[in-house]
Design a protein around this motif. Structure first.
Motif, mmCIF file in Angstrom:
data_model
loop_
_atom_site.group_PDB
_atom_site.id
_atom_site.type_symbol
_atom_site.label_atom_id
_atom_site.label_comp_id
_atom_site.label_asym_id
_atom_site.label_seq_id
_atom_site.Cartn_x
_atom_site.Cartn_y
_atom_site.Cartn_z
ATOM 1 N N ARG A 1 -23.000 115.696 30.487
ATOM 2 C CA ARG A 1 -22.851 116.779 31.472
ATOM 3 C C ARG A 1 -23.499 116.424 32.805
ATOM 4 O O ARG A 1 -22.977 116.754 33.870
ATOM 5 C CB ARG A 1 -23.446 118.075 30.912
ATOM 6 C CG ARG A 1 -22.558 118.743 29.872
ATOM 7 C CD ARG A 1 -23.305 119.864 29.155
ATOM 8 N NE ARG A 1 -22.403 120.655 28.320
ATOM 9 C CZ ARG A 1 -21.958 120.301 27.126
ATOM 10 N NH1 ARG A 1 -22.318 119.115 26.622
ATOM 11 N NH2 ARG A 1 -21.158 121.081 26.436
ATOM 12 N N SER B 1 -21.141 113.995 34.506
ATOM 13 C CA SER B 1 -19.953 114.693 35.008
ATOM 14 C C SER B 1 -20.282 115.492 36.264
ATOM 15 O O SER B 1 -19.494 115.532 37.213
ATOM 16 C CB SER B 1 -19.409 115.623 33.922
ATOM 17 O OG SER B 1 -18.977 114.893 32.794
ATOM 18 N N PHE B 2 -21.444 116.126 36.284
ATOM 19 C CA PHE B 2 -21.880 116.894 37.439
ATOM 20 C C PHE B 2 -22.014 115.992 38.666
ATOM 21 O O PHE B 2 -21.516 116.306 39.754
ATOM 22 C CB PHE B 2 -23.209 117.581 37.122
ATOM 23 C CG PHE B 2 -23.898 118.182 38.310
ATOM 24 C CD1 PHE B 2 -23.427 119.355 38.887
ATOM 25 C CD2 PHE B 2 -25.024 117.587 38.855
ATOM 26 C CE1 PHE B 2 -24.060 119.919 39.985
ATOM 27 C CE2 PHE B 2 -25.661 118.133 39.949
ATOM 28 C CZ PHE B 2 -25.181 119.309 40.519
ATOM 29 N N GLU C 1 -20.724 112.924 39.184
ATOM 30 C CA GLU C 1 -19.447 112.341 39.589
ATOM 31 C C GLU C 1 -18.549 113.369 40.256
ATOM 32 O O GLU C 1 -17.735 113.029 41.123
ATOM 33 C CB GLU C 1 -18.767 111.713 38.375
ATOM 34 C CG GLU C 1 -19.481 110.442 37.914
ATOM 35 C CD GLU C 1 -18.962 109.903 36.598
ATOM 36 O OE1 GLU C 1 -18.064 110.541 36.014
ATOM 37 O OE2 GLU C 1 -19.455 108.838 36.149
ATOM 38 N N GLY C 2 -18.705 114.640 39.883
ATOM 39 C CA GLY C 2 -17.967 115.706 40.552
ATOM 40 C C GLY C 2 -18.383 115.874 42.004
ATOM 41 O O GLY C 2 -17.628 116.416 42.817
#
Length: 446
Positions: free
Chosen positions: A318, A321-322, A324-325
């Motif tokens: 998570r 992902s955060f 890379e977002g």
């Protein structure tokens, strides 16, 4: 007669003495515990037979192997029992539970290798230099002997044990060295117990040329701060950037580890080092908001703690992902590795904390104490993140110790007094290069 009682001023000694020749050398001593001549003769015969057998050995190694218990007082300690004996040894510093489990996994892999390849080698004393060299070569060329990874995940009703086989067998030099050192430590601590003449894992380790993890840039920190709206991101990044704690220690931070503006009742999970960290204002504000939400709960971030205890890889996923977002690259390709290596994820907060501490002249022993490292060398590893611009900016403010002529230093503006300059810095870090070129061209033509 080879045994006799010695004459004394009051008659004879109470104990028997033995004396004999073997290979041109005289042997003599007390027949301990012998009260009769028959017992003394049996004692003398046992000594004589032992000396004769030892003299027939062809090499020092054969002598040690065949007379280990006599020469060293060692015992037959099996590979299966060795790690528990090692853990029972009183040590100066007890590693954290997570590190203990990792070391146990490393040892079990070596024991599995020996059981499969050399089943006749049951005891520590049976492990030779050739065995150790073969195992280290295996680690370096094709990874761990046991390819299947076993882990426990929390199901709806109970914990479930699961397995998987990684697609990539290759291990990083740092991981190989960690396994090597863990196994070597077991042999070193049990050397006297097992009567070992030498440690078979006295083999040079690899050069630790691992890929350095990066610290977050100012622009990236600004993006992270603006986007910390998810339940797990705010505690992770607020605690991490204000304390330098690792992800596991962040997730499992307890209220009883915080008192009087300090985190001072907490040990690092990895090393067991006691931490003593002052709470910075941003973290104090977060804790003040968080306390009413958790009630009488044990953890500062209960949802995060529950997730980490059942699925730690899910927390790390998570975080990646955060980031890379937000357009922050978290991995890098390395030559010789089949998969990308993590360079900027949760651990980057720890590097960022140390780098900023160095930039703002926090003394290294203090940084070392806060991070929980055991040596200045380890702390220095975290302070390799300064860009050329940052080095120039802060080194120019150092005093002129040589007294050489120098241009006057430009006084840096106080924080917040020039918001336009701060905005320009932010745009320079975030705008596409085409937009920057257009701005520069417009400025030059003005």
């Amino acid at each position: 007669m080879s045994v006799r009682k010695r004459k004394t001023s009051s008659g004879q000694s109470t104990e028997y003495h033995y004396e004999f020749m073997q290979g041109g050398k005289r042997y003599y001593g007390v027949c301990e515990g012998c009260t009769t001549e028959r017992a003394a003769l049996a004692y003398e015969k046992n000594i004589r037979d032992t000396v004769k057998a030892a003299a027939e050995q062809k090499s020092v190694k054969a002598l040690i192997d065949n007379f280990r218990e006599v020469l060293t007082g060692g015992e037959a300690l099996t590979l299966a029992d060795a790690f528990e004996r090692y853990m029972a040894k009183p040590k100066k510093r007890i590693p954290g539970e997570h590190q203990q489990q990792r070391n146990r996994t490393y040892w079990n892999d070596f024991a599995a290798f020996m059981a499969a390849k050399y089943p006749e080698a049951v005891n520590l004393s049976d492990v030779t230099d050739r065995h150790a060299e073969e195992y280290i070569t295996l680690l370096r060329e094709s990874g761990a002997f046991v390819k299947e990874v076993t882990f426990t995940r929390q199901g709806r009703r109970r914990a479930i044990e699961a397995t998987y086989t990684p697609q990539c067998d290759k291990l990083a030099p740092r991981t190989i060295n960690a396994r090597h050192k863990a196994i070597k430590a077991v042999f070193a601590w049990l050397k006297d117990d097992a009567g070992l003449a030498r440690n078979p894992f006295d083999i040079p380790t690899l050069d630790n040329d691992t890929v350095s993890r990066d610290a977050f840039t100012d622009a990236e920190l600004a993006r992270i701060g603006d986007a910390m709206t998810m339940p797990y991101t705010q505690p992770i990044f607020t605690i991490g950037l204000c304390t330098g704690l690792t992800l596991g220690d962040i997730c499992l931070l307890r209220w009883d580890e915080i008192a009087d503006g300090w985190i001072n009742n907490k040990r690092r999970r990895k090393t067991g080092a006691m931490l003593d960290i002052p709470i910075m204002p941003p973290l104090a504000a977060f804790l003040e908001q968080q306390r009413p939400k958790t009630g009488a709960g044990e953890f500062v971030a209960p949802e995060l703690a529950a997730m980490y205890q059942t699925n730690p890889s899910g927390v790390m996923s998570r975080v990646k992902s955060f980031l890379e977002g937000l357009g922050i690259q978290t991995t890098a390709r390395v030559e010789g590795r089949s998969r990308a290596v993590s360079t900027k994820a949760a651990h980057a907060m720890r590097h960022t904390f140390a780098y900023l501490a160095g930039v703002y002249n926090v003394p290294q022993p203090i940084v070392q104490s806060v991070l929980g490292h055991m040596s200045p060398e380890m702390t220095a590893l975290y302070q390799k993140h300064a860009s050329r611009e940052a080095k120039a900016k802060f080194l120019k403010q150092m005093p002129n110790v040589l007294g050489a002529p120098a241009a006057p230093l430009k006084q840096l503006p106080a924080a917040g007094t020039e918001p336009e300059r701060a905005e320009l810095h932010r745009l320079a870090d975030t705008l596409p290069i085409e937009a920057i070129r257009a701005i520069v061209a417009g400025y030059r033509s003005a």
